[in-house]
Write a protein that holds these residues in place. Sequence first.
Motif, PDB file in Angstrom:
ATOM      1  N   PHE A   1      -5.534   3.024   2.826  1.00 38.14           N
ATOM      2  CA  PHE A   1      -5.147   3.079   1.414  1.00 38.14           C
ATOM      3  C   PHE A   1      -6.374   3.109   0.503  1.00 38.14           C
ATOM      4  O   PHE A   1      -6.452   3.914  -0.431  1.00 38.14           O
ATOM      5  CB  PHE A   1      -4.261   1.873   1.106  1.00 38.14           C
ATOM      6  CG  PHE A   1      -3.758   1.779  -0.303  1.00 38.14           C
ATOM      7  CD1 PHE A   1      -2.961   2.767  -0.857  1.00 38.14           C
ATOM      8  CD2 PHE A   1      -4.041   0.663  -1.079  1.00 38.14           C
ATOM      9  CE1 PHE A   1      -2.469   2.669  -2.155  1.00 38.14           C
ATOM     10  CE2 PHE A   1      -3.553   0.546  -2.378  1.00 38.14           C
ATOM     11  CZ  PHE A   1      -2.774   1.558  -2.916  1.00 38.14           C
TER      12      PHE A   1
ATOM     13  N   ASP B   1       0.833  -1.203   0.000  1.00 38.95           N
ATOM     14  CA  ASP B   1       0.000   0.000   0.000  1.00 38.95           C
ATOM     15  C   ASP B   1       0.868   1.253   0.000  1.00 38.95           C
ATOM     16  O   ASP B   1       1.967   1.272   0.557  1.00 38.95           O
ATOM     17  CB  ASP B   1      -0.880   0.034   1.256  1.00 38.95           C
ATOM     18  CG  ASP B   1      -1.901  -1.086   1.322  1.00 38.95           C
ATOM     19  OD1 ASP B   1      -2.194  -1.691   0.275  1.00 38.95           O
ATOM     20  OD2 ASP B   1      -2.409  -1.357   2.435  1.00 38.95           O
ATOM     21  N   ASP B   2       0.320   2.291  -0.600  1.00 38.76           N
ATOM     22  CA  ASP B   2       0.906   3.636  -0.561  1.00 38.76           C
ATOM     23  C   ASP B   2       2.322   3.755  -1.104  1.00 38.76           C
ATOM     24  O   ASP B   2       3.082   4.619  -0.674  1.00 38.76           O
ATOM     25  CB  ASP B   2       0.859   4.215   0.869  1.00 38.76           C
ATOM     26  CG  ASP B   2      -0.400   5.029   1.092  1.00 38.76           C
ATOM     27  OD1 ASP B   2      -0.905   5.630   0.118  1.00 38.76           O
ATOM     28  OD2 ASP B   2      -0.885   5.049   2.231  1.00 38.76           O
TER      29      ASP B   2
END
Length: 148
Positions: free
Chosen positions: A79, A39-40
């Motif tokens: 997210f 994520d991210d």
Amino acid sequence: MIAEGTPAPDFTLPDSEGRMVGLSSFKGKKVLLVFYPGDDTPVCTAQLCDYRNNVTEFTKRSIAVLGISADSPESHKTFAAKNQLPFTLLSDSSKKTAEAYGALGFLGMAQRAYVLIDEEGKVLLAYSDFLPITYQPMKDLLLRIDRA
């Protein structure tokens, strides 16, 4: 990567709300598993947003999309909200699901990969990108799905 034409390994993983989601609950539906490293991160965010931007294409083809990474359910929740992702993200913290599908890279991170599973639980398409800084363009994926 898992071989096309083989049975898809079943799994049960927590979603961003902590609910357990199993592949077996999608029996009778097509499912696209989207494995990604985390994520991210810049490329993963672009990748998952590309799936978001094309979600109607999957809906038209009656395909449920499930994103899978080793990140926690809490990370997935943040997210997904930040990027308005309209599909379920699953936490594979043990990395056993990525391993079962052959989507675990040599450094122990999930590779950028997808697996399309048919209504009976058979793998129709499988693709893995060994370079973690790129991902296959959506146009290519949709063409492969239409040919499957």
